[in-house]
Structure formats: structure tokens, C-alpha cells
Design a protein around this motif. Structure first.
Motif, mmCIF file in Angstrom:
data_model
loop_
_atom_site.group_PDB
_atom_site.id
_atom_site.type_symbol
_atom_site.label_atom_id
_atom_site.label_comp_id
_atom_site.label_asym_id
_atom_site.label_seq_id
_atom_site.Cartn_x
_atom_site.Cartn_y
_atom_site.Cartn_z
ATOM 1 N N ILE A 163 -43.777 60.320 -28.157
ATOM 2 C CA ILE A 163 -43.391 59.161 -27.349
ATOM 3 C C ILE A 163 -43.161 59.560 -25.903
ATOM 4 O O ILE A 163 -43.608 58.884 -24.960
ATOM 5 C CB ILE A 163 -42.136 58.493 -27.945
ATOM 6 N N ASN A 164 -42.486 60.678 -25.695
ATOM 7 C CA ASN A 164 -42.160 61.109 -24.336
ATOM 8 C C ASN A 164 -43.410 61.369 -23.513
ATOM 9 O O ASN A 164 -43.576 60.855 -22.399
ATOM 10 C CB ASN A 164 -41.284 62.356 -24.390
ATOM 11 N N TYR A 165 -44.337 62.146 -24.060
ATOM 12 C CA TYR A 165 -45.505 62.544 -23.281
ATOM 13 C C TYR A 165 -46.583 61.463 -23.273
ATOM 14 O O TYR A 165 -47.410 61.425 -22.351
ATOM 15 C CB TYR A 165 -46.052 63.873 -23.797
ATOM 16 N N LEU A 166 -46.579 60.588 -24.242
ATOM 17 C CA LEU A 166 -47.470 59.441 -24.171
ATOM 18 C C LEU A 166 -47.040 58.484 -23.067
ATOM 19 O O LEU A 166 -47.881 57.896 -22.365
ATOM 20 C CB LEU A 166 -47.512 58.721 -25.521
ATOM 21 N N ASN A 167 -45.728 58.337 -22.867
ATOM 22 C CA ASN A 167 -45.228 57.520 -21.757
ATOM 23 C C ASN A 167 -45.654 58.109 -20.415
ATOM 24 O O ASN A 167 -46.032 57.380 -19.490
ATOM 25 C CB ASN A 167 -43.707 57.421 -21.812
ATOM 26 N N LYS A 168 -45.598 59.412 -20.294
ATOM 27 C CA LYS A 168 -46.034 60.057 -19.051
ATOM 28 C C LYS A 168 -47.508 59.787 -18.775
ATOM 29 O O LYS A 168 -47.906 59.462 -17.647
ATOM 30 C CB LYS A 168 -45.770 61.566 -19.132
ATOM 31 N N ALA A 169 -48.324 59.942 -19.814
ATOM 32 C CA ALA A 169 -49.764 59.718 -19.629
ATOM 33 C C ALA A 169 -50.058 58.264 -19.279
ATOM 34 O O ALA A 169 -50.886 57.973 -18.402
ATOM 35 C CB ALA A 169 -50.517 60.129 -20.897
ATOM 36 N N LEU A 170 -49.387 57.317 -19.934
ATOM 37 C CA LEU A 170 -49.622 55.905 -19.658
ATOM 38 C C LEU A 170 -49.161 55.507 -18.265
ATOM 39 O O LEU A 170 -49.758 54.635 -17.630
ATOM 40 C CB LEU A 170 -48.897 55.041 -20.700
ATOM 41 N N ASP A 171 -48.115 56.129 -17.775
ATOM 42 C CA ASP A 171 -47.590 55.796 -16.459
ATOM 43 C C ASP A 171 -48.495 56.311 -15.345
ATOM 44 O O ASP A 171 -48.580 55.712 -14.274
ATOM 45 C CB ASP A 171 -46.184 56.370 -16.298
ATOM 46 N N ILE A 172 -49.193 57.405 -15.582
ATOM 47 C CA ILE A 172 -50.003 58.024 -14.532
ATOM 48 C C ILE A 172 -51.436 57.513 -14.557
ATOM 49 O O ILE A 172 -52.027 57.243 -13.503
ATOM 50 C CB ILE A 172 -49.982 59.561 -14.685
ATOM 51 N N PHE A 173 -51.992 57.334 -15.745
ATOM 52 C CA PHE A 173 -53.418 57.048 -15.867
ATOM 53 C C PHE A 173 -53.648 55.659 -16.451
ATOM 54 O O PHE A 173 -52.736 55.029 -16.992
ATOM 55 C CB PHE A 173 -54.105 58.109 -16.742
ATOM 56 N N LEU A 231 -55.862 65.107 -19.714
ATOM 57 C CA LEU A 231 -55.887 65.852 -20.967
ATOM 58 C C LEU A 231 -54.580 66.590 -21.245
ATOM 59 O O LEU A 231 -54.285 66.896 -22.403
ATOM 60 C CB LEU A 231 -57.037 66.860 -20.949
ATOM 61 N N VAL A 232 -53.797 66.889 -20.223
ATOM 62 C CA VAL A 232 -52.619 67.736 -20.425
ATOM 63 C C VAL A 232 -51.627 67.071 -21.370
ATOM 64 O O VAL A 232 -51.286 67.605 -22.441
ATOM 65 C CB VAL A 232 -51.963 68.055 -19.070
ATOM 66 N N TYR A 233 -51.140 65.894 -20.999
ATOM 67 C CA TYR A 233 -50.127 65.222 -21.812
ATOM 68 C C TYR A 233 -50.723 64.655 -23.100
ATOM 69 O O TYR A 233 -50.051 64.613 -24.135
ATOM 70 C CB TYR A 233 -49.464 64.108 -21.009
ATOM 71 N N VAL A 234 -51.983 64.235 -23.055
ATOM 72 C CA VAL A 234 -52.602 63.685 -24.262
ATOM 73 C C VAL A 234 -52.825 64.788 -25.292
ATOM 74 O O VAL A 234 -52.703 64.553 -26.507
ATOM 75 C CB VAL A 234 -53.922 62.981 -23.900
ATOM 76 N N LEU A 235 -53.151 65.985 -24.855
ATOM 77 C CA LEU A 235 -53.300 67.107 -25.787
ATOM 78 C C LEU A 235 -51.986 67.434 -26.489
ATOM 79 O O LEU A 235 -51.975 67.771 -27.674
ATOM 80 C CB LEU A 235 -53.813 68.335 -25.046
ATOM 81 N N VAL A 236 -50.879 67.322 -25.766
ATOM 82 C CA VAL A 236 -49.571 67.562 -26.391
ATOM 83 C C VAL A 236 -49.321 66.535 -27.487
ATOM 84 O O VAL A 236 -48.927 66.877 -28.615
ATOM 85 C CB VAL A 236 -48.453 67.508 -25.326
ATOM 86 N N THR A 278 -54.771 52.681 -18.863
ATOM 87 C CA THR A 278 -54.608 52.522 -20.310
ATOM 88 C C THR A 278 -55.928 52.661 -21.049
ATOM 89 O O THR A 278 -55.994 53.265 -22.127
ATOM 90 C CB THR A 278 -53.993 51.142 -20.617
ATOM 91 N N SER A 279 -56.998 52.093 -20.470
ATOM 92 C CA SER A 279 -58.300 52.168 -21.126
ATOM 93 C C SER A 279 -58.860 53.574 -21.154
ATOM 94 O O SER A 279 -59.846 53.834 -21.843
ATOM 95 C CB SER A 279 -59.292 51.240 -20.413
ATOM 96 N N VAL A 280 -58.255 54.495 -20.414
ATOM 97 C CA VAL A 280 -58.648 55.901 -20.445
ATOM 98 C C VAL A 280 -57.775 56.681 -21.421
ATOM 99 O O VAL A 280 -58.264 57.489 -22.218
ATOM 100 C CB VAL A 280 -58.570 56.522 -19.037
ATOM 101 N N VAL A 281 -56.466 56.447 -21.378
ATOM 102 C CA VAL A 281 -55.535 57.201 -22.214
ATOM 103 C C VAL A 281 -55.773 56.923 -23.693
ATOM 104 O O VAL A 281 -55.831 57.841 -24.521
ATOM 105 C CB VAL A 281 -54.085 56.867 -21.827
ATOM 106 N N THR A 282 -55.943 55.638 -24.034
ATOM 107 C CA THR A 282 -56.043 55.267 -25.441
ATOM 108 C C THR A 282 -57.235 55.903 -26.153
ATOM 109 O O THR A 282 -57.057 56.526 -27.209
ATOM 110 C CB THR A 282 -56.100 53.734 -25.575
ATOM 111 N N PRO A 283 -58.466 55.796 -25.645
ATOM 112 C CA PRO A 283 -59.590 56.403 -26.374
ATOM 113 C C PRO A 283 -59.552 57.919 -26.410
ATOM 114 O O PRO A 283 -59.907 58.523 -27.425
ATOM 115 C CB PRO A 283 -60.824 55.893 -25.626
ATOM 116 N N ILE A 284 -59.117 58.551 -25.324
ATOM 117 C CA ILE A 284 -59.039 60.014 -25.325
ATOM 118 C C ILE A 284 -57.988 60.482 -26.328
ATOM 119 O O ILE A 284 -58.186 61.463 -27.059
ATOM 120 C CB ILE A 284 -58.736 60.535 -23.911
ATOM 121 N N TYR A 285 -56.870 59.777 -26.364
ATOM 122 C CA TYR A 285 -55.834 60.105 -27.337
ATOM 123 C C TYR A 285 -56.355 59.951 -28.756
ATOM 124 O O TYR A 285 -56.057 60.770 -29.633
ATOM 125 C CB TYR A 285 -54.623 59.206 -27.107
#
Length: 361
Positions: free
Chosen positions: A233-243, A179-184, A245-252
């Protein structure tokens, strides 16, 4: 319904929003594949502050794909209300989930598929009951709305919370909490939508022959949009690299849609002109989307075996039912001779007691 051309504007905005979802959903896959290739090569990961992805062509292909999607999204906001365009972003969730299971070997179980379906249904309901924003046809009216105290308070809250997430929560929880980077990205994205809407109005006035280039508001909106997109773009890259994709995309999607709805409601006063059934429909559609996202996120690692289904839905239900009946009959046959044997046993013990009494006498 839209700001340009009535029904024609509506269909143009709808088509652009659909194309945008397809391109944006595919961009997540291309970026993730580029980041995975860098990881296999042992390069510095984006989640650890590295920028080696700038030398990966797959990442640039994903960025180009996202750029096309964002351009289509930009044009869609110029033709249709934000509350029509934003919910259609759920289609990017479906595209990303299907492509990730195909090209990234990320498993999408039954819960995930049901979650995707619920997201689409909820988005459809939200589109049907989309609130009508106030007509903003010039930069002057847009400037008046940007000066509204409610929007100023909202923008300040977004900026302060984003700074706290970046500099306080990010170093502590960014590697463990999605949630941290996706919230940003979501919070800053709500401001970028406002900038896009203003720039769309500026482009319309420019094509109509008005001297828009002399207006400072258009340039301010452009600079703010570039900054917001860079942060996203910067923080979405961080989220995608750590978590995953099927989790980052719907939460975002959920957080971004929520932020855009709040921003549009404050900036354009949409909810003041809605009737009760549209309010209920919008809230119900959004809750349906949230339910779908919950299924995607909460049960993503849970295997779904046929044994979890009810007995009458299992593939071998007929054989199981027949075996259960035969076992029941067999068990009843086993219990039938127990009563006579028990009676015979009791009679024999009574006879033995009588014989012992006779001998004692």
C-alpha cells in the motif's frame, strides 16, 4: 481444478476473481482522485513522503474498495489455483483504464485500447492453459512446502532486492523511474499470495473443526501478510502519486503476475505436472499480455490521427483517389505537347544555322 469442490470450486474462484478485479480497478481511481485533491490544496504529496492522504475520505473509499477486492481475491485463492486467479487481474487494468479516461481525464488512445484488448486475450489463454498445482489440503503440507530450499532462496532474493530498491534505488530514481516502486509492490506481493494461500487452508481447517488456532504457522502467515500488504500500500501510493494511473496499473499487473507465477511454480511445483501444449499456451498468453502492456506504456503520449492510416482506410479515401487520378491525367496531358515543341525548337535552330552559313558564303 480447484482445491475445494471440483467444478463448483472453480466457478466460485472464477466469480470471486472477477469481482476482485472490478473492485481493485475502481480503487485506483478513487485513490488517485483523493491524491489529486490533496495536491490542489497544497498538502504534502505522498511521493515526497507526506501522509496527508490519511485525512482524505476519497482515499479511504479507495482503500475500502481495495480491501473488498483483496478480500474477494483472498477467497478466490482459497478455492482456485494461483495461476487461475492471478491472470484475471488483467481485468483490473481494463477497469482502471476506462475509469481513468472517464473520471480523471487521462487520454486512452487507440494503442492503449488495443493493449487492453491484448491483455484480456492473453489472460484468457493463460486461464485455459493454467497449470495444476499440487494438492495442499493442510497446514502440515503447507509447512513442508515452505521449508523447501528453493522457496527459501526465492524468499531471501525477494527480500534483499526489495531492500535495495527501497533504500538504494528509491532515493535516486524513484521520482523518475516507474519501475522502482512498482517492483517493490510486485516482489512483496508474490510473498503475500503465498501467505493468503496458507491462510485460506487454515480457514478451511478451522471451519471443519480442526484446532487451527493452536498452530503457530497460521499466526506467522497472518503477521507476514499484514506486513506485506502494508508495504504494498505504501509504495503503490508513491507510484500512483508520481506517475500516470494508466501507466502504473498495467506495469504493476505484469510484474506482479510474473512474480506470482515464479513463486507458485517454486512453492507448488506446478510446472512439473504440465504437458507441452499447456506450457506453450501459458507462455504465449503471458507474452500476449506483455505486448498489450507495452502498447499501453510505450505509446501512451502518441496522438493517433487519421493521416497515419493507409490511404484506403482514411475517411476521404474516395475523394483522394479521384483527385489523384485526375491529377495524374492532367499531368499526362501537360507532358504530351512537350515533345513536339522540343522538335520544333530543334528544327528552328537548325534553320537559323543554315541561314548564317549562307550569308557567310
Amino acid at each position: 481444478m480447484g482445491a475445494a469442490g471440483g467444478r463448483a470450486g472453480f466457478y466460485v474462484g472464477l466469480g470471486l476473481a472477477l469481482a476482485s478485479s472490478a473492485f481493485i480497478g475502481g480503487s485506483f481511481i478513487l485513490k488517485k482522485k483523493g491524491l489529486l485533491r490533496l495536491c490542489r490544496r497544497g498538502r504534502a504529496r505522498a511521493g515526497q513522503g507526506g501522509h496527508a492522504y490519511l485525512q482524505e475520505w476519497l482515499w479511504w473509499a479507495g482503500l475500502l474498495c481495495m480491501g473488498v477486492g483483496e478480500a474477494a481475491n483472498f477467497a478466490a485463492y482459497a478455492f482456485a489455483p494461483a495461476t487461475l486467479v492471478t491472470p484475471l487481474g488483467a481485468l483490473s487494468v481494463l477497469v482502471s483504464a476506462v475509469l481513468s479516461s472517464t473520471f480523471l481525464n487521462e487520454q486512452l488512445n487507440v494503442h492503449g485500447k488495443i493493449g487492453c484488448l491484448l491483455s484480456i486475450l492473453g489472460s484468457t489463454v493463460m486461464v485455459i492453459h493454467a497449470p495444476q498445482e499440487e494438492e495442499v489440503s493442510s497446514l502440515e503440507s503447507m509447512a513442508e512446502k515452505l521449508k523447501d530450499p528453493g522457496f527459501i532462496v526465492f524468499a531471501v532474493c525477494v527480500l534483499v532486492s526489495s531492500l535495495l530498491l527501497i533504500f538504494v534505488a528509491g532515493p535516486r530514481y524513484g521520482q523518475s523511474n516507474v519501475l522502482v516502486y512498482v517492483l517493490v509492490c510486485s516482489a512483496i506481493g508474490s510473498l503475500s499470495v503465498s501467505c493468503v494461500k496458507g491462510l485460506g487452508i487454515a480457514l478451511k481447517e478451522l471451519f471443519s473443526g480442526k484446532p487451527v488456532l493452536k498452530e503457530p504457522l497460521g499466526w506467522v502467515l497472518l503477521v507476514c501478510l499484514v506486513i506485506c500488504i502494508s508495504v504494498q500500500i505504501n509504495y503503490l501510493n508513491k507510484a500512483l502519486d508520481i506517475f500516470n494511473t494508466s501507466v502504473v496499473t498495467p506495469i504493476y499487473y505484469v510484474l506482479f503476475t510474473t512474480a506470482v507465477m515464479m513463486c507458485s511454480a517454486i512453492l507448488f511445483k506446478e510446472w512439473q505436472h504440465m504437458v507441452l501444449d499447456n506450457i506453450i499456451g501459458t507462455i504465449s498468453g503471458f507474452l500476449t499480455i506483455v505486448s498489450g502492456i507495452f502498447l499501453l506504456h510505450a505509446f501512451r503520449d502518441m496522438p493517433f490521427a487519421p493521416d497515419l492510416l493507409p490511404l484506403f482506410l482514411q475517411p476521404g479515401r474516395t475523394d483522394a483517389h479521384a483527385s489523384w487520378r485526375s491529377a495524374d491525367r492532367h499531368q499526362s496531358c501537360q507532358h504530351q505537347p512537350l515533345l513536339p515543341s522540343e522538335d520544333k525548337g530543334s528544327q528552328s535552330t537548325e534553320e537559323e544555322e543554315e541561314e548564317e552559313e549562307g550569308e557567310s558564303v
